[in-house]
Motif scaffolding. Sequence first.
Motif, short mmCIF file in Angstrom:
data_model
loop_
_atom_site.label_atom_id
_atom_site.label_comp_id
_atom_site.label_asym_id
_atom_site.label_seq_id
_atom_site.Cartn_x
_atom_site.Cartn_y
_atom_site.Cartn_z
N GLN A 26 0.83 -1.20 0.00
CA GLN A 26 0.00 0.00 0.00
C GLN A 26 0.87 1.25 0.00
O GLN A 26 0.57 2.24 -0.68
CB GLN A 26 -0.93 0.00 1.20
N SER A 68 2.06 2.06 -3.50
CA SER A 68 0.91 1.91 -4.40
C SER A 68 1.20 2.37 -5.83
O SER A 68 0.63 1.84 -6.78
CB SER A 68 -0.30 2.67 -3.86
N ILE A 114 -4.38 2.04 -5.17
CA ILE A 114 -4.18 3.20 -6.05
C ILE A 114 -5.47 3.62 -6.74
O ILE A 114 -5.59 4.76 -7.20
CB ILE A 114 -3.08 2.92 -7.11
#
Length: 564
Positions: free
Chosen positions: A422, A425, A432
């Motif tokens: 994350q 991303s 995203i």
Amino acid sequence: MKLNLKVFTVLALAGAVAISGCSANKSGSGSSAEPTKAVKTETPAAPVDLTWFATVGGWNPPQWTTEPGTVMGEQTKKTGLTFTYNIPAQDGDTKLNLMMVSSSDAFPDVITTIGQDMGKKLVEAGKVWELKEFLTKYDPESHLLKGFPEDVKKQMIKHYGGWYAIGSHMTSVDARKVYPPSSDYFADVAKYADNKGVLVNANIMKEAGIKLSDLKTEDGVLAALKKVKDMKLTVDGQPVIPLQIQGKNYHGETLQYLHRSFGAMPINKDGKHRHIYMSPENKHAIQFLFKAAQGGYFDAGQMTTDEAAIEANVLSKRVFMFIGGTPKIGKFDQLDFWVSPGAILSSEGTKPVFPFYSEPGRGWMQTMISKSTKEPEKLAKWLSYVTSAEGMTLNHFGIEGVHYTKDGKGLITRTDKGIQAQKDSTKTAVGIFWQFENIAFFENVQPAPTKREGAGGLIEMEAKTAYARSPEVVRYDASVLNLPGDFFAPGSENATIRNQIQQYYEAQVAKMVLAKDEAAFNALYDEFVAKMKQLKVDKLDAAQDAELQKKSKEIGVTVKGVNS
């Protein structure tokens, strides 16, 4: 009731298999092998590549990949689509306007916009699909036709004249009927969370001998900032920054928090609309930053810095106080020392205010489907997938067993690899696709946090809710301020006045904050008031007041200013 997401097994495509029946061709037997029997196989169709145009600054997805075990690869496997992005670094609306009037066939297939105007232009130009019509025609079994939150759809119809967009970060009463919160914790977040606030570095606070209770008032904050500066504290050999503001967007984040904390409202005590920039509390908010600049608590260069510079300062652990947009907190996830005093009470005795909305918004990003696309059926299936529980889980959390796990109740927890994915991303695509983030869904499938640090951890939620939880704060229903979709129609007088006011405000505020002394500040403020009247702020106020009174009657809510 909790939603248990189904676990979907991804089936690998089988390659062509030639089946041959062979006898044991023994020497001298005279027998021969039976002829090979050809088996017809279907070659999977190659994915179709479409264009996705976005006017969203800062959205930086990685180049599309079809590699299995990736967010994009799995999305392609489910939908048969890949995407090429067109994300202008600046002037995205201008470029989209030019594409709308161009005779070229190169109009994008998917468009994501922000702001009030661009989406309406696309609708009025007949460039995008009304989604009920689109899905009924190309994906009549879509969950969106049955489960899209009705209260959000109603706002879409009010604004656009129809349901033309999927809004990001949806949160509403009906959205929570589809995805109920997994715990009381998230129910509280829904009531109190705000995207603007104040954070304090507890380590520096302790070193300076300052208590959190000292930061509950404007005078206390200014005294603390002075103390920190005068002590010439350092972190890893670098000087402590007493105050960090929201860079070049300080007028849109830092000042908006100060507006609320000092009690500014766009409604006066008589219940009439009054531009928030014309409220005395707006002057007081700017004056706070003027005093902070005069004291040298933040460098004037901060007023022109970008997000990367803000992040670098905060991650250095040498920022004492941060006032601005709390979504930034998620990027500071290795820092567990943030605390928040909540509201900073004005030295003039005004009451802090917190706007809430009994009516939902349309969401931040607005994603639309082009009528000129050559793949409407594929896009309909794609839209249904990326907004489904399965699609949102893939897009936001990644691959099960790799990026996240589920407990016995089906609640999702990121793994260490998922947390890192994350963070990365822009390389991994985990998290995203902001366009399809659904706050109600996230609060349904995640357990309440137990750690202070980390994106979405207790520190982030404490900071986001500290202001509205302050006992001095007065809540008011800002739904009465919602305007008709065409109020700021592109090219209209209302839009022109609004845009000219905002442009002037941003320029004049900078001068006021950096004024050489109190007399110069007051002179610049008087100049500001006079110019605002020249820019027809009174005319815009009158038009907005007419809508305010209509809206108040429509929803049966009356709001009056609690201060000036």
